[in-house]
Design an enzyme around this catalytic site. Structure first.
Site, short mmCIF file in Angstrom:
data_model
loop_
_atom_site.label_atom_id
_atom_site.label_comp_id
_atom_site.label_asym_id
_atom_site.label_seq_id
_atom_site.Cartn_x
_atom_site.Cartn_y
_atom_site.Cartn_z
N GLU A 1 35.34 -19.63 4.92
CA GLU A 1 36.08 -20.17 3.77
C GLU A 1 36.33 -19.16 2.65
O GLU A 1 35.80 -19.31 1.54
CB GLU A 1 35.35 -21.41 3.23
CG GLU A 1 35.14 -22.50 4.27
CD GLU A 1 34.56 -23.79 3.68
OE1 GLU A 1 34.08 -23.77 2.54
OE2 GLU A 1 34.60 -24.82 4.37
N GLU B 1 33.40 -27.02 11.17
CA GLU B 1 32.58 -27.89 10.31
C GLU B 1 33.31 -29.21 10.14
O GLU B 1 34.52 -29.23 9.92
CB GLU B 1 32.38 -27.32 8.90
CG GLU B 1 31.37 -26.21 8.81
CD GLU B 1 31.20 -25.69 7.39
OE1 GLU B 1 31.41 -26.45 6.42
OE2 GLU B 1 30.87 -24.50 7.27
C1 FCB Z 1 31.71 -26.28 3.29
C2 FCB Z 1 30.71 -25.17 3.45
C3 FCB Z 1 29.38 -25.62 3.96
C4 FCB Z 1 28.96 -26.95 3.41
C5 FCB Z 1 30.08 -27.96 3.50
C6 FCB Z 1 29.73 -29.33 2.99
O1 FCB Z 1 32.67 -25.91 2.34
O2 FCB Z 1 31.21 -24.19 4.32
O3 FCB Z 1 28.44 -24.60 3.70
O4 FCB Z 1 28.47 -26.80 2.15
O5 FCB Z 1 31.21 -27.49 2.83
#
Ligand code: FCB
Length: 445
Positions: free
Chosen positions: A176, A356
């Protein structure tokens, strides 16, 4: 283990190919703790946590989930879920305390044991080099705003490859970059806590350049794992039909998504965003865009919710009536299908991976159990959304749930719980929640 799960009859893991990658994800700073042992250097997050009011509950990562000291138990926990992959990150200051110069063998030793432990349990290794915990010593020299950090990063990448490359399924350079650049350097709500847009855009550029340099040099060094990068992406809709909102949504998509996707896949920055930035646009050296646009074996997508843009208030919250998580994020699984289709349509992506996806809820432990039905349903519906994208021809080959266990949720501290496994921070006891048991059963089916 015998908890009832409903509504899963029409979603089966066998609808996915047998080699589909199923995992859980974590990051170093959020779970490891052991911040002052075995020669680990300080990261920007250690320092940021000390700033007054930076973290909602005043906490830090000193102990976190104490994963550093509970490695074997946690590896068993991951394996018990029935996943075939684990996504984690290396803490750069643990293996190179100053971010340049000497390596810390004790740090590499820990990751060596982690990787051996995954392999021994038949789990794929998906390693991230930079999940935000830059060595503070490099920040003291300007951090990602200083171009020389790119060279230090490449040396770190090559060293990790030299030691562990042959055991890795994939390597992600940065997690990110928008979050690091903008939340960290423009809005100041994440480490290093700066508030300057021009710096933020230079940081974003250097993150991309260092990504490209690392991929180029890793490939010349004979690296064989899948190489990629992970972006935070979500569909952005105009809050109303007004022309202003429509234009704002396009610009926000430009700043958050296209600013990263266009250079990675098309070797240019989006012209509308460049124009909008004016003097805040970064310094780009000759050849940088070709460096950034190295072929990607995969693009990692972190998806949590959709967003709305309004010309009036940039953070205007749109109320759709849908459920929201404890982060205030709307639950919107269709957005994931839409996003994956858009990426496939607009960019020449070879492979997409959901790196994620997950939700924070106020979990309650009752009689030793956490009945997090809403998280179970969140995961199920987003896996279904992934399956829909596949059915529409999008090449998605992985899904990682965020997160293995409750952990340090950055500026929210320990108040927000994303885990499939509950962590009692007083005792460090791990208890799989209903969602973990659902994931396990789903994967078994
Ligand atoms: C993302 C992050 C991760 C976590 C999630 C909820 O932005 O990559 O580390 O904190 O959000």
């Amino acid at each position: 283990m015998l908890m009832q799960t409903r509504n899963q009859s029409n979603l089966l893991s066998k609808d996915f190919p047998t080699d589909f990658i199923w995992g859980v994800a974590t990051s170093s700073f959020q779970i490891e703790g052991a911040a002052q042992v075995d020669g680990r250097g300080l990261s920007v997050w250690d320092v940021f946590c000390k700033q007054p009011h930076a973290i909602a509950d005043g906490s830090n990562g000193d102990v976190a989930c104490d994963h550093y000291n509970r490695l074997d138990q946690d590896l068993d926990l991951i394996a018990s879920l029935g996943v075939n992959a684990y996504r984690f990150s290396i803490s750069w200051p643990r293996v190179q305390p100053l971010g340049q110069g000497g390596w810390n063998e004790a740090g590499f030793d820990f990751y060596g044991r982690l990787i051996d432990g995954l392999i021994a349990r038949g789990l794929q290794v998906h390693l991230t080099l930079n999940h935000w915990d830059l060595p503070q010593a490099l920040q003291d020299q300007g951090g990602w705003a200083n171009r020389s950090t790119c060279e230090h990063f490449v040396r770190y990448a090559l060293e990790v490859n030299r030691r562990f490359g042959k055991h890795m399924t994939s390597l992600c350079t940065h997690n990110e970059p928008w979050v690091m650049a903008v939340l960290g350097h423009e809005l100041g709500v994440f480490a290093p806590g700066l508030k300057d847009r021009k710096t933020a855009m230079q940081v974003a550029h250097h993150l991309l350049v260092s990504h490209g340099m690392a991929l180029r040099d890793l490939r010349s060094a004979g690296a064989t794992m899948d190489l990629g990068i992970v972006l935070n992406l979500s569909p952005i809709y105009p809050a109303s039909d007004s022309q202003g909102d429509i234009e704002k949504a396009k610009l926000d998509d430009g700043l958050i998504a296209r600013w990263y996707l266009d250079p990675l896949f098309k070797a240019h920055y989006p012209s509308d965003v460049l124009e909008h930035l004016g003097n805040d646009a970064p310094v780009v050296l000759e050849g940088d865009l070709d460096t950034i646009a190295q072929p990607l074996d995969y693009l990692g997508v972190n998806y949590y919710t959709r967003n709305f843009s309004s010309a009036g208030n940039p953070w205007d919250v749109h109320s759709s009536g849908n459920e929201v998580t404890d982060m205030g994020w709307e639950v919107y699984p269709q957005g994931l299908t839409e996003l994956l289709c858009r990426l496939h349509q607009d960019y020449p992506v070879k492979r997409l991976r959901v790196t994620e996806n997950g939700a924070a809820f106020k979990d309650e432990m009752v009689d030793g159990m956490v009945d997090d039905e809403r998280r179970e349903s969140y995961l199920r519906e987003h896996i279904r959304a992934t399956s829909r994208a596949r059915a529409l021809g999008v090449p998605v080959d992985a899904y990682f749930a965020w997160s293995l266990m409750d952990n340090f949720e950055w500026a929210s501290g320990y108040e927000k719980r994303f885990g499939l496994v509950h962590v009692d921070y007083a005792t460090q006891k791990r208890t799989p929640k209903r969602s973990a048991l659902w994931y396990q059963q789903f994967l078994k089916a």
